[in-house]
Every structure is written in structure tokens, then in C-alpha cells.
Design an enzyme around this catalytic site. Structure first.
Site, PDB file in Angstrom:
ATOM      1  N   HIS A  50       0.918  -1.188  -0.020  1.00 53.21           N
ATOM      2  CA  HIS A  50       0.062   0.271   0.060  1.00 53.21           C
ATOM      3  C   HIS A  50       0.939   1.252   0.127  1.00 53.21           C
ATOM      4  CE1 HIS A  50      -2.589   3.002   2.092  1.00 53.21           C
ATOM      5  NE2 HIS A  50      -3.685   2.426   1.252  1.00 53.21           N
ATOM      6  N   VAL A  53       1.415   3.927   1.825  1.00 48.69           N
ATOM      7  CA  VAL A  53       2.013   4.435   3.107  1.00 48.69           C
ATOM      8  C   VAL A  53       3.012   3.275   3.593  1.00 48.69           C
ATOM      9  CG1 VAL A  53       0.182   5.820   3.682  1.00 48.69           C
ATOM     10  CG2 VAL A  53       0.112   3.335   4.450  1.00 48.69           C
ATOM     11  N   LYS A  54       3.045   2.147   2.947  1.00 47.91           N
ATOM     12  CA  LYS A  54       4.110   0.890   3.557  1.00 47.91           C
ATOM     13  C   LYS A  54       5.560   1.209   2.944  1.00 47.91           C
ATOM     14  CE  LYS A  54       0.938  -0.851   5.699  1.00 47.91           C
ATOM     15  NZ  LYS A  54      -0.067  -2.071   4.937  1.00 47.91           N
ATOM     16  N   SER A  55       6.389   0.395   3.256  1.00 47.46           N
ATOM     17  CA  SER A  55       7.805   0.456   3.185  1.00 47.46           C
ATOM     18  C   SER A  55       8.303   0.646   1.562  1.00 47.46           C
ATOM     19  CB  SER A  55       8.679  -0.779   3.596  1.00 47.46           C
ATOM     20  OG  SER A  55       8.637  -0.990   4.957  1.00 47.46           O
TER      21      SER A  55
END
Length: 391
Positions: free
Chosen positions: A188, A190-192
């Protein structure tokens, strides 16, 4: 609201944001000009990049993290009536995917310091129906995997690590994903790293790998060696189980390959930002911070503060409102799953079942944290939090 030292930004500062450059755009365009925009060679390149990073034999890409969880549970053989122990402090996908299999999520409370699954408490939840333990590396902070694996070994359980917050994290020097059974990641924005939407299951085991591939594509196999009944013809395929269309596109995979090349840099920047927050707030009695285990490196997906009501009169809602007024957009991660109406109706969970998770939820806020967050923006956030706590 009291005035902060730094000027209010013209645009709101979100809690999370993707980091995408021209390289990702070029990679997507290249796929669009190629013969394959799905089920093509970019998928394998992306899976190889993630597998190599995690030092594991196999990786299977999915259209999102929830699909990856669903597939991992299927590969583990989780069936109707089975139970799996997990934390209530996670996004609902972790337990929802168990319900997709008509299995029962059994929640166990968190450690109030690490905010991860308390393994001693989890041990008390294991029954003859327990099939798996699903630890969540919450906020990017690795779980105590030694304790988790020991508990699983004692009861012959599968460990499926929900690493959706934790790509790039390390436990005792080993990458999260260098797992015993399976680990799951999310991509997603906002993930790493991000592929827009996307997910991955990694595993060292060929039998899980083959089941994951099959589940991803309608339960179909195309390898003649796996056929049960279909004649071996060049066009032959065989549906052997009920599966789903959970495939990732080559456009997303191409973006993921580029993002993987930047992952260490993303984690390095997240670590710098987290350390700046830590230094700013560690001696602030009005705040409680997540405590790391020794010998771990967090992926720093989130930086979470908790209001300590014994040292400030401000409430979480008041601090939230003051930050929003200052053009800062914090978030709350998460409402414990057992408090959602669906779970209360379906499983009979209720307020008071998991007091540590509930206490955390009543006082927590996630502050902005992402690689493109500038130092002066973070200074403004820190100043606004501190100023708000004093008034």
C-alpha cells in the site's frame, strides 16, 4: 490553540505518503509498451527481488496484502473450525482473512511496552483446534520471534508472520521475511515500498509456494507434473481446488522492482526521522513511546505516541484536533479488532477483553513519518506536539 514556533505549512502534512520518482514512471511506461501488462516477466522479477532481499527461496505476488494473507492461510491448510492466535491490535485484514476460511481468530493481548503480541498470554489461548500463530510486526517493530517459534514448536503450529508493516526490518540481524513458514507483506502507498496496491507471501518451502501460486489463479495448475486427470497437451490446464483471481499486474510489479532497489534508503530515512522523534519525546513525561526489543531494527512504518494521562490534562482527541488545526494530519492505528461491531456480533467479543490493547487505543496517535518528510516539517510537528501538551 497555542502558537508554534515554526510557521504553519500551506499544505497539510499527512501521516504517510508514497515516495515515487521518474524511475518508477519509466518502468511502468516500458511495461505498457511491451507485449505483457499482466502475467508477464515483470512479476517474476519483482518476486525474485523480494525473495533475495529476504534471503528466502520463494515469493509470490498478490494484488494486495489482504489477498496475500488469504492465500497464506489457504496454503497453511487452515480450514473451517480451525483456530489461529493473533493480536487484536492490527488492521482487520489479519483476522478477516481467517474468517474467509470459516476459521476462528483467537485474540490475545499485547505487551504494553512493545505493542506486539504477548507470547506468554498467547500460550494460554492455544487449544486442540489451534492451527497457527499469526504475529504482527506492529508499526514495523519485529515480534519476539524466538519466543513465537518456541511456542509454535511446542504445539506443532504454523507461524504466519504478518509483516505488512515490516518489510526492511530485521530481527537479530535477519531480514523479516527470512521466516520459518511464511511471512506476508503489503505494498500500500504508506508502506515500506509501494506498488499502488499489492502484497507478497514469502516462504522457504516449495509446497507452500506451489499452493500459493495455485490459489492466486483460480486454483488452476499448468504444470503437467501436477495434473491429476487432464491429458498432457500443450494447451492443458487443470483446476484442482477453489482459488481466486488475486494476480498483480506487470505495471505494478515493474514499479515494485524499482521500489525494492530503493528500500534500504527508505528505511534509512525512516530510521533517522524516528530517532529524531525519539530524541525529542523520550524525556517528555506526558508521552509514552513504543519500546523496542534488543537486537532488532524496526522498519519504522509508524511512529506512535501515547498520551500519559497522569502527566497531562490534554486528551488524545484534544491533541488530535490541535494537530489538525495546525495542518498536521495524524492517524490512529488501530481500533482493536474485538471492539468492532461485526466481531462483537460474530465472535461475542466485548469491551474489557484485552485491557492492554484497549488502554493503548484510548491514548494513541500516529505522527507523520515517511521518507519525503522534511526535517523542518518534522521540527514543526515536534514543536506543535510539545506546545500543545503544555496548554
Amino acid at each position: 490553540m497555542p502558537e508554534a514556533i515554526h510557521a504553519k505549512p500551506a499544505q497539510a502534512i499527512p501521516y504517510g505518503r508514497q515516495t515515487v520518482g521518474q524511475e518508477e514512471i519509466d518502468a511502468v511506461i516500458e511495461v505498457l509498451k511491451s507485449p505483457f501488462i499482466t502475467q508477464g516477466p515483470a512479476i517474476e522479477r519483482f518476486e525474485k527481488a523480494v525473495a533475495e532481499y529476504c534471503n528466502v527461496a520463494y515469493a509470490v505476488a498478490f494484488c494486495n496484502g489482504t489477498a496475500a494473507l488469504h492465500a497464506a492461510y489457504a496454503a497453511a491448510g487452515i480450514s473451517p473450525g480451525d483456530e489461529a492466535v493473533t493480536t487484536p491490535l492490527t488492521f482487520v485484514a489479519t483476522s478477516n482473512a481467517l474468517l474467509f476460511h470459516q476459521a476462528k481468530p483467537v485474540f490475545s493481548d499485547i505487551d504494553p511496552l512493545t505493542l506486539n503480541l504477548d507470547m506468554a498470554a498467547a500460550a494460554e489461548k492455544i487449544t486442540s483446534r489451534t492451527r497457527a500463530i499469526i504475529p504482527v510486526h506492529f508499526a514495523g517493530q519485529p515480534v519476539d520471534l524466538d519466543a513465537c517459534y518456541a511456542l509454535a514448536d511446542k504445539h506443532n503450529l504454523v507461524v504466519i508472520e504478518d509483516g505488512c508493516h515490516a518489510l526492511g526490518a530485521r530481527y537479530q540481524g535477519q531480514a523479516i521475511g527470512q521466516c520459518r513458514d511464511m511471512a506476508v507483506f503489503s505494498f500500500h502507498p504508506v508502506k515500506s515500498i509501494t506498488t499502488g496496491e499489492g502484497g507478497m507471501v514469502v516462504t522457504p518451502h516449495k509446497h507452500y509456494y506451489e499452493k500459493l501460486l495455485q490459489f492466486r489463479s483460480h486454483g488452476i495448475v499448468r504444470n503437467a507434473e501436477q495434473f491429476n486427470a487432464v491429458p498432457v497437451e500443450p494447451w492443458a490446464y487443470e483446476m484442482q481446488t477453489l482459488g481466486w483471481n488475486y494476480r498483480l499486474t506487470d505495471m505494478q510489479a515493474a514499479m515494485g522492482v524499482v521500489q525494492m532497489s530503493k528500500l534500504d534508503g527508505f528505511i534509512e530515512r525512516r530510521t533517522v526521522l524516528a530517532e529524531r522523534y525519539q530524541a525529542a519525546f523520550q524525556n517528555e513525561p506526558a508521552l509514552i513511546l513504543q519500546q523496542p526489543l534488543p537486537n532488532v531494527q524496526s522498519a519504522h512504518h509508524l511512529f506512535i505516541i501515547q498520551i500519559n494521562p497522569r502527566h497531562t490534562a490534554i486528551t488524545r482527541r484534544q491533541l488530535f484536533d490541535r494537530l489538525v488545526e495546525a495542518n498536521i494530519r495524524p492517524q490512529v492505528h488501530y481500533m482493536p479488532i474485538h471492539l468492532h461491531p461485526y466481531y462483537q456480533q460474530a465472535l461475542g467479543t466485548k469491551l474489557g477483553d484485552y485491557p492492554h490493547a484497549e488502554q493503548y487505543y484510548n491514548h494513541c496517535l500516529s505522527l507523520p513519518l515517511y521518507p519525503l518528510l522534511a526535517d523542518d516539517e518534522q521540527d514543526y510537528i515536534i514543536d506543535t506536539v510539545k506546545t500543545s501538551l503544555k496548554h
